[in-house]
Design an enzyme around this catalytic site. Structure first.
Site, PDB file in Angstrom:
ATOM      1  N   HIS A   1      -5.228  -3.813 -10.460  1.00 47.19           N
ATOM      2  CA  HIS A   1      -5.757  -5.085 -10.956  1.00 47.19           C
ATOM      3  C   HIS A   1      -6.999  -5.553 -10.208  1.00 47.19           C
ATOM      4  O   HIS A   1      -7.361  -6.723 -10.315  1.00 47.19           O
ATOM      5  CB  HIS A   1      -4.675  -6.163 -10.880  1.00 47.19           C
ATOM      6  CG  HIS A   1      -3.652  -6.052 -11.973  1.00 47.19           C
ATOM      7  ND1 HIS A   1      -3.960  -6.041 -13.307  1.00 47.19           N
ATOM      8  CD2 HIS A   1      -2.303  -5.940 -11.911  1.00 47.19           C
ATOM      9  CE1 HIS A   1      -2.856  -5.927 -14.025  1.00 47.19           C
ATOM     10  NE2 HIS A   1      -1.836  -5.865 -13.203  1.00 47.19           N
TER      11      HIS A   1
ATOM     12  N   ARG B   1      -1.589   0.836  -4.858  1.00 47.51           N
ATOM     13  CA  ARG B   1      -1.062   0.695  -6.224  1.00 47.51           C
ATOM     14  C   ARG B   1      -2.064   1.371  -7.143  1.00 47.51           C
ATOM     15  O   ARG B   1      -3.210   0.941  -7.259  1.00 47.51           O
ATOM     16  CB  ARG B   1      -0.859  -0.756  -6.619  1.00 47.51           C
ATOM     17  CG  ARG B   1      -0.381  -0.827  -8.087  1.00 47.51           C
ATOM     18  CD  ARG B   1       0.326  -2.103  -8.422  1.00 47.51           C
ATOM     19  NE  ARG B   1      -0.563  -3.244  -8.489  1.00 47.51           N
ATOM     20  CZ  ARG B   1      -0.160  -4.456  -8.870  1.00 47.51           C
ATOM     21  NH1 ARG B   1       1.106  -4.666  -9.204  1.00 47.51           N
ATOM     22  NH2 ARG B   1      -1.009  -5.462  -8.897  1.00 47.51           N
TER      23      ARG B   1
ATOM     24  N   ASP C   1      -4.194  12.175  -1.042  1.00 50.85           N
ATOM     25  CA  ASP C   1      -5.143  13.039  -0.316  1.00 50.85           C
ATOM     26  C   ASP C   1      -6.077  12.209   0.568  1.00 50.85           C
ATOM     27  O   ASP C   1      -6.549  12.684   1.607  1.00 50.85           O
ATOM     28  CB  ASP C   1      -5.971  13.885  -1.293  1.00 50.85           C
ATOM     29  CG  ASP C   1      -5.183  15.065  -1.859  1.00 50.85           C
ATOM     30  OD1 ASP C   1      -4.050  15.308  -1.393  1.00 50.85           O
ATOM     31  OD2 ASP C   1      -5.701  15.744  -2.772  1.00 50.85           O
TER      32      ASP C   1
ATOM     33  N   GLU D   1       8.997  -3.689 -14.564  1.00 48.59           N
ATOM     34  CA  GLU D   1       8.350  -4.956 -14.923  1.00 48.59           C
ATOM     35  C   GLU D   1       8.133  -5.087 -16.426  1.00 48.59           C
ATOM     36  O   GLU D   1       7.267  -5.820 -16.874  1.00 48.59           O
ATOM     37  CB  GLU D   1       7.023  -5.109 -14.174  1.00 48.59           C
ATOM     38  CG  GLU D   1       6.070  -3.933 -14.283  1.00 48.59           C
ATOM     39  CD  GLU D   1       4.768  -4.130 -13.524  1.00 48.59           C
ATOM     40  OE1 GLU D   1       4.470  -5.244 -13.065  1.00 48.59           O
ATOM     41  OE2 GLU D   1       4.018  -3.137 -13.412  1.00 48.59           O
TER      42      GLU D   1
ATOM     43  N   ASP E   1       4.610  -9.579 -14.828  1.00 54.32           N
ATOM     44  CA  ASP E   1       4.693  -8.791 -16.064  1.00 54.32           C
ATOM     45  C   ASP E   1       6.069  -8.904 -16.699  1.00 54.32           C
ATOM     46  O   ASP E   1       6.185  -8.993 -17.922  1.00 54.32           O
ATOM     47  CB  ASP E   1       4.367  -7.320 -15.769  1.00 54.32           C
ATOM     48  CG  ASP E   1       2.868  -7.088 -15.774  1.00 54.32           C
ATOM     49  OD1 ASP E   1       2.221  -7.466 -16.761  1.00 54.32           O
ATOM     50  OD2 ASP E   1       2.343  -6.560 -14.786  1.00 54.32           O
TER      51      ASP E   1
END
Ligand code: 3PY
Ligand code: MG
Length: 251
Positions: free
Chosen positions: A44, A69, A83, A147, A173
């Site tokens: 987001h 996230r 990585d 969610e 959500d």
């Protein structure tokens, strides 16, 4: 096993915040605040792959584990943030057991999963590949978000998926998806949160949740939630600036 994963899976209380400001300065400021972990939010906020690595690097300097996230379920994103040296991933909008299994496969090396081997920052740019391969599966934290209404309906199958460490509840959500928004929806939303937390605990999984403030952390700890994502750097900046301006006006 990393200290961070040990704390998460043994259900020790851990407090983190979302890092949404796309600059390492914000990571350094947040890292100095005594957090148990940071979660760089590439879902987001406007944080892309290259910046993820520099933000993880900034958190590492301060020895604060930095999860990421990811924006969705793509294994390519999960692989690239791991990585880069992320301490784990938070995968949003997991609504089926198959999606949870795919997140495990993308996060873990064989034989548990299907993560590809590469000479990235996490493995010392290739100098420490054998060491990294030997420790990554048990050191990285995989948290998946429940969610959606579909995720709630499938909660028992999702929480049973092996390889997932933390079941993370996204109340924003979830409230929209199950039509439980605002004060009128509070009872329905709270019941859904408790259903998810109970199912996860019964399956032996740690449970996490996003809270916009610390006000009700004690209440949610009471239902077995131990992994708390407390607001975000932008939210803390806004709230404390607003409080300071108001206090100065009233002084
Ligand atoms: C939500 O509340 O939807 C979230 O994803 C918070 O992390
Ligand atoms: Mg969400």
């Amino acid at each position: 096993m990393s200290d961070f994963r040990k704390k998460c899976i043994s259900c020790e209380r851990v407090i983190g915040t979302f890092a949404a400001i796309p600059n390492p300065v914000a990571i350094e400021v947040a890292a100095a605040a005594g957090l148990d972990f940071l979660c760089i939010d590439a879902e987001h906020s406007q944080i892309d792959r290259e910046l993820v690595e520099n933000l993880v690097r900034a958190a590492d300097v301060h020895r604060v584990p930095a999860m990421v996230r990811v924006p969705g379920h793509a294994p390519e994103w999960i692989q690239t943030v791991l990585d880069a040296g992320a301490a784990g991933v938070l995968v949003p909008r997991v609504s089926t057991a198959a999606q949870a299994r795919a997140a495990v496969a993308a996060t873990r090396y064989p034989p548990i999963g299907e993560r590809g081997v590469g000479p990235g920052r996490a493995s010392g740019y290739g100098y420490r590949i054998p060491d990294y391969l030997a420790s990554a599966n048990e050191s990285l934290v995989l948290s998946i978000q429940i969610e959606t209404a579909e995720g709630l309906a499938n909660v028992d199958e999702i929480v049973a998926v092996e390889g997932v460490d933390v079941i993370f509840i996204g109340p924003g959500d979830l409230s929209v998806s199950i039509n439980a928004m605002g004060p009128p929806g509070a009872e329905k939303l709270n019941a859904a949160i408790i259903t998810i937390a109970d199912a996860a605990r019964k399956a032996g999984k740690a449970v996490g949740i996003f809270r916009p403030s610390a006000d009700d952390v004690g209440r949610w700890a009471g239902v077995g939630i131990t992994f708390f994502m407390l607001a975000s750097d932008t939210m803390f900046l806004g709230a404390s600036l607003a409080a300071g301006v108001a206090a100065a006006h009233n002084a």
